[in-house]
Design a protein around this motif. Structure first.
Motif, PDB file in Angstrom:
ATOM      1  N   ASP A 171       2.114   5.857  15.367  1.00 36.67           N
ATOM      2  CA  ASP A 171       2.797   6.547  14.252  1.00 36.67           C
ATOM      3  C   ASP A 171       3.497   5.544  13.343  1.00 36.67           C
ATOM      4  O   ASP A 171       3.457   5.665  12.111  1.00 36.67           O
ATOM      5  N   LEU A 172       4.153   4.545  13.949  1.00 33.29           N
ATOM      6  CA  LEU A 172       4.816   3.515  13.131  1.00 33.29           C
ATOM      7  C   LEU A 172       3.789   2.738  12.305  1.00 33.29           C
ATOM      8  O   LEU A 172       4.002   2.465  11.124  1.00 33.29           O
ATOM      9  N   GLY A 173       2.681   2.386  12.927  1.00 31.80           N
ATOM     10  CA  GLY A 173       1.637   1.625  12.227  1.00 31.80           C
ATOM     11  C   GLY A 173       1.080   2.407  11.046  1.00 31.80           C
ATOM     12  O   GLY A 173       0.888   1.852   9.958  1.00 31.80           O
ATOM     13  N   ARG A 174       0.851   3.704  11.262  1.00 33.18           N
ATOM     14  CA  ARG A 174       0.325   4.542  10.170  1.00 33.18           C
ATOM     15  C   ARG A 174       1.346   4.651   9.037  1.00 33.18           C
ATOM     16  O   ARG A 174       0.994   4.557   7.856  1.00 33.18           O
ATOM     17  N   ALA A 175       2.616   4.835   9.396  1.00 32.26           N
ATOM     18  CA  ALA A 175       3.658   4.968   8.364  1.00 32.26           C
ATOM     19  C   ALA A 175       3.792   3.668   7.565  1.00 32.26           C
ATOM     20  O   ALA A 175       3.970   3.692   6.340  1.00 32.26           O
ATOM     21  N   SER A 176       3.685   2.538   8.251  1.00 35.11           N
ATOM     22  CA  SER A 176       3.774   1.249   7.558  1.00 35.11           C
ATOM     23  C   SER A 176       2.610   1.076   6.588  1.00 35.11           C
ATOM     24  O   SER A 176       2.788   0.645   5.442  1.00 35.11           O
ATOM     25  N   ALA A 177       1.414   1.427   7.045  1.00 33.55           N
ATOM     26  CA  ALA A 177       0.229   1.303   6.174  1.00 33.55           C
ATOM     27  C   ALA A 177       0.386   2.190   4.945  1.00 33.55           C
ATOM     28  O   ALA A 177       0.064   1.786   3.823  1.00 33.55           O
ATOM     29  N   LYS A 178       0.903   3.397   5.156  1.00 34.12           N
ATOM     30  CA  LYS A 178       1.092   4.322   4.031  1.00 34.12           C
ATOM     31  C   LYS A 178       2.104   3.736   3.045  1.00 34.12           C
ATOM     32  O   LYS A 178       1.879   3.749   1.829  1.00 34.12           O
ATOM     33  N   ALA A 179       3.197   3.191   3.575  1.00 33.08           N
ATOM     34  CA  ALA A 179       4.237   2.623   2.700  1.00 33.08           C
ATOM     35  C   ALA A 179       3.702   1.452   1.881  1.00 33.08           C
ATOM     36  O   ALA A 179       4.168   1.195   0.771  1.00 33.08           O
TER      37      ALA A 179
END
Ligand code: ACO
Length: 220
Positions: free
Chosen positions: A44-52
Motif C-alpha cells: 500500500d505504501l509503495g502504491r501510494a508513493s508511485a501515485k504521488a
C-alpha cells in the motif's frame, strides 16, 4: 495510512527497519498472518508513493523487497489527538547500495557504490509536518552517513526541495555530458552525413551533489 489490523503488532518501534526478511525476530517465526500484514503495508505504501510521484508502477513492493538487498524504514505515529490515539503508518524511506557510473564535475566517469535513496514517501495529509526529516535523520544515524555522500534515484521536486531545506544540498553534479558531437566509428559503412552527430546518452537517473566525489570510500 490506516489498516484493518493493529500496526502496533507489526511495528513495535516508532521507526522499524525492514529488509528482505521483512522483520527479523522470534515474534514473526511461524506467524504467516503477521508477514501477510506487513506485505500489505509495504504494498500500500509503495502504491501510494508511485501515485504521488505519478509513476506508472510502484518501485516499492513486498515482493521486490524480498528479492533485493534494500532496507525499508517505516515510520508509525499515534501520539496525541491527531490520530485519536490510534497508531497509523506515516511513511517510509527505502535505501540500498547501487553500483553506479557517474560523471564528476569535470565530466570524468567515476565508478561508485554509494547508498542510494530509492523511494521516500510521507502520506499526503502528514507532509510538511517534519515526519520526512525524522525518518531521513534516523536513517542517516543508523547508517552513520552524511546526505551529501548518498545518491538519489530520480528525485522528485519535493525531495529536491526537502534536501535543499534540511541539508543545504543544492548544487547537483550534472549527469549528462554537454551535447558534444560524437561521430560513428570509421568502419561504419554509412556516410557521416547520413548519420550525423549523435548526442552522448544520459549516463543514469541518479543525482549526486557537490562533495559526493570527496568520499574516497564510496568512489573508486
Ligand atoms: N512541495 C514542495 N516542497 C515540499 C513539499 C511540497 N508539496 N512537501 C515537502 N516539501 C519539502 C519542502 O522543502 C518542505 O519545507 P517547507 O514546508 O518549508 O517548504 C520540506 O520538504 C518539509 O520537510 P518535512 O516535513 O520533513 O518533509 P515531509 O514529511 O513532507 O517529507 C517527502 C518529504 C518525503 C518528499 C514528502 O513530501 C513526500 O512524500 N512527497 C511525495 C512523494 C515524493 O515526491 N517522494 C520522493 C520521491 S524521489 C525518491 O524517493 C528518490
Amino acid at each position: 495510512m490506516e489498516f484493518p489490523f493493529d500496526v502496533n503488532h507489526l511495528f513495535s518501534e516508532r521507526i522499524s527497519v525492514l529488509d528482505h526478511n521483512f522483520v527479523a525476530g522470534p515474534k514473526f517465526l511461524g506467524r504467516a498472518d503477521l508477514q501477510t500484514h506487513i506485505a500489505t503495508v509495504i504494498d500500500d505504501l509503495g502504491r501510494a508513493s508511485a501515485k504521488a510521484q505519478t509513476l506508472s508502477a510502484p518501485v516499492t513492493s513486498a515482493s521486490k523487497l524480498q528479492s533485493q538487498k534494500h532496507q525499508l524504514y517505516v515510520l508509525k505515529d499515534g501520539e496525541g489527538s491527531r490520530n485519536r490515539g490510534r497508531e497509523v503508518v506515516v511513511g517510509f524511506l527505502k535505501v540500498g547500495y547501487k553500483k553506479l557510473f557517474l560523471l564528476d564535475r569535470h565530466g570524468v566517469h567515476v565508478e561508485a557504490e554509494p547508498l542510494c535513496v530509492l523511494d521516500f514517501y510521507i502520506v499526503e495529509s502528514l507532509q510538511r509536518h517534519g515526519f520526512g526529516l525524522e525518518l531521513f535523520g534516523f536513517m542517516l544515524q543508523h547508517k552513520n552517513l552524511e546526505p551529501v555522500l548518498m545518491a538519489y534515484d530520480r528525485p522528485s521536486p519535493r525531495l529536491l526541495s526537502f534536501l535543499a531545506k534540511h541539508y543545504c544540498l543544492m548544487q547537483s553534479v550534472p549527469q549528462v555530458r554537454p551535447a558534444a558531437p560524437v561521430f560513428p566509428p570509421a568502419h561504419n559503412s554509412l556516410p557521416l552525413a547520413s548519420v550525423g552527430p549523435l548526442l552522448r546518452p544520459v549516463v543514469n537517473n541518479f543525482v549526486v551533489f557537490d562533495g559526493f566525489f570527496l568520499n574516497k570510500a564510496a568512489v573508486q
